[in-house]
Design a protein around this motif. Structure first.
Motif, PDB file in Angstrom:
ATOM      1  N   TYR A  20     -11.666   0.543  -9.195  1.00 17.16           N
ATOM      2  CA  TYR A  20     -11.116   0.025  -7.944  1.00 17.16           C
ATOM      3  C   TYR A  20     -10.265   1.081  -7.277  1.00 17.16           C
ATOM      4  CZ  TYR A  20      -9.623  -3.626  -4.760  1.00 17.16           C
ATOM      5  OH  TYR A  20      -9.396  -4.379  -3.646  1.00 17.16           O
ATOM      6  N   GLY A  21      -9.470   1.808  -8.055  1.00 21.22           N
ATOM      7  CA  GLY A  21      -8.794   3.004  -7.584  1.00 21.22           C
ATOM      8  C   GLY A  21      -7.569   2.801  -6.709  1.00 21.22           C
ATOM      9  N   VAL A  22      -7.354   1.641  -6.172  1.00 16.92           N
ATOM     10  CA  VAL A  22      -6.170   1.372  -5.362  1.00 16.92           C
ATOM     11  C   VAL A  22      -5.616   0.014  -5.755  1.00 16.92           C
ATOM     12  CG1 VAL A  22      -6.943   2.727  -3.376  1.00 16.92           C
ATOM     13  CG2 VAL A  22      -7.512   0.304  -3.501  1.00 16.92           C
ATOM     14  N   ARG A  23      -4.429  -0.247  -5.286  1.00 26.07           N
ATOM     15  CA  ARG A  23      -3.859  -1.570  -5.546  1.00 26.07           C
ATOM     16  C   ARG A  23      -4.650  -2.630  -4.780  1.00 26.07           C
ATOM     17  NH1 ARG A  23       2.300  -2.426  -6.309  1.00 26.07           N
ATOM     18  NH2 ARG A  23       2.318  -1.532  -8.368  1.00 26.07           N
ATOM     19  N   GLN A 166       0.665  -6.944  -7.271  1.00 27.18           N
ATOM     20  CA  GLN A 166       1.723  -5.946  -7.403  1.00 27.18           C
ATOM     21  C   GLN A 166       1.436  -4.948  -8.522  1.00 27.18           C
ATOM     22  OE1 GLN A 166       4.084  -5.779  -5.032  1.00 27.18           O
ATOM     23  NE2 GLN A 166       2.828  -7.424  -4.198  1.00 27.18           N
ATOM     24  N   ARG A 167       0.469  -5.246  -9.362  1.00 31.36           N
ATOM     25  CA  ARG A 167       0.144  -4.375 -10.492  1.00 31.36           C
ATOM     26  C   ARG A 167      -0.955  -3.382 -10.118  1.00 31.36           C
ATOM     27  NH1 ARG A 167      -0.734  -8.892 -15.214  1.00 31.36           N
ATOM     28  NH2 ARG A 167       1.136 -10.121 -14.788  1.00 31.36           N
ATOM     29  N   ASP A 168      -1.065  -2.324 -10.899  1.00 34.47           N
ATOM     30  CA  ASP A 168      -2.193  -1.400 -10.766  1.00 34.47           C
ATOM     31  C   ASP A 168      -3.299  -1.882 -11.694  1.00 34.47           C
ATOM     32  OD1 ASP A 168      -1.089   0.447  -8.932  1.00 34.47           O
ATOM     33  OD2 ASP A 168       0.122   1.321 -10.537  1.00 34.47           O
ATOM     34  N   TRP A 169      -4.527  -1.849 -11.212  1.00 33.08           N
ATOM     35  CA  TRP A 169      -5.667  -2.344 -11.986  1.00 33.08           C
ATOM     36  C   TRP A 169      -6.686  -1.232 -12.161  1.00 33.08           C
ATOM     37  CZ3 TRP A 169      -4.864  -6.845 -14.234  1.00 33.08           C
ATOM     38  CH2 TRP A 169      -3.924  -7.698 -13.674  1.00 33.08           C
ATOM     39  N   GLN A 170      -7.293  -1.190 -13.327  1.00 35.66           N
ATOM     40  CA  GLN A 170      -8.346  -0.214 -13.586  1.00 35.66           C
ATOM     41  C   GLN A 170      -9.572  -0.512 -12.726  1.00 35.66           C
ATOM     42  OE1 GLN A 170      -9.401   0.036 -17.717  1.00 35.66           O
ATOM     43  NE2 GLN A 170     -11.146   1.350 -17.332  1.00 35.66           N
ATOM     44  N   SER A 171      -9.879  -1.802 -12.554  1.00 34.37           N
ATOM     45  CA  SER A 171     -11.002  -2.207 -11.706  1.00 34.37           C
ATOM     46  C   SER A 171     -10.683  -3.553 -11.090  1.00 34.37           C
ATOM     47  CB  SER A 171     -12.300  -2.308 -12.520  1.00 34.37           C
ATOM     48  OG  SER A 171     -12.290  -3.475 -13.322  1.00 34.37           O
ATOM     49  N   TYR A 175      -8.496  -7.406 -12.261  1.00 29.83           N
ATOM     50  CA  TYR A 175      -7.682  -8.290 -11.426  1.00 29.83           C
ATOM     51  C   TYR A 175      -8.274  -9.703 -11.441  1.00 29.83           C
ATOM     52  CZ  TYR A 175      -6.191 -10.473  -7.012  1.00 29.83           C
ATOM     53  OH  TYR A 175      -5.732 -11.349  -6.061  1.00 29.83           O
TER      54      TYR A 175
END
Length: 193
Positions: A20-23, A166-171, A175
């Motif tokens: 996903y690369g972004v929030r 609000q979290r960062d996700w790998q993909s 989420y």
């Protein structure tokens, strides 16, 4: 609404996995979303004709007043989702790209359109069949319809989505997985006992 681990994500992905690369960005409800869906429905019907048995706007953008990612989720029912030759070439010609193939999960397929690839909007097109996909179709539509008519659960779901964003996700699937518990809780109220 399937929860997938990393191996299942990799196995179901068509093409190169793309982080996903972004929030995750959850936006206020946009009254244009139903119009975006309507334009996509017209394109899908034009591409498929009678092969499109049913087309539904689903996901958070289909619930008036619900904040969401600006991504239109669409449920497309075709006679047999595993018969990709019957619908995939026409959808690809209309600008959709097959990204997910899950034969072990109701024969689900997911095609996408992305702004980053020149599409007018981001779309996830979920393909199922009335028979093989019946349990998931019921869940998807029950969840949408419940949120449309139950303000408390709509607000609860939005709060959870905003907290998770609000979290960062790998993909994006990670989420989606994180929302599973609240979705199941709400479905417990939405589906007949």
């Amino acid at each position: 609404m399937a929860t997938l681990d990393d191996d299942e994500i990799a196995a179901a992905t068509v093409g190169e996995p793309q982080p996903y690369g972004v929030r995750v960005v959850v936006e206020e409800y946009n009254p244009a979303w139903p119009n975006w869906y309507a334009e996509e429905e017209i394109a899908i019907r034009a591409a498929l004709g009678d092969v499109a048995l049913r087309i539904e706007h689903t996901g958070s953008t289909s619930v008036p007043g619900l904040a969401a990612k600006a991504l239109i989720d669409i449920l497309l029912l075709v006679p047999e989702a595993s018969d990709e030759a019957a619908y995939l070439p026409a959808l690809e010609a209309a600008g959709y790209v097959l990204r997910v193939r899950q034969p072990g999960w109701y024969q689900h397929r997911c095609l996408v359109r992305r702004v980053g690839n020149g599409a007018p909007r981001d779309v996830n097109l979920h393909v199922l069949s009335p028979e093989s996909g019946a349990p998931e179709i019921e869940r998807i539509l029950a969840f949408r319809d419940w949120l449309r008519t139950h303000e408390d659960d709509r607000a609860y779901y939005e709060r959870v989505k905003r907290e998770l964003a609000q979290r960062d996700w790998q993909s994006v699937q990670h989420y989606a997985n994180a929302k599973s518990a609240v979705i199941e809780e709400i479905l417990g109220r939405a589906l007949p006992g």
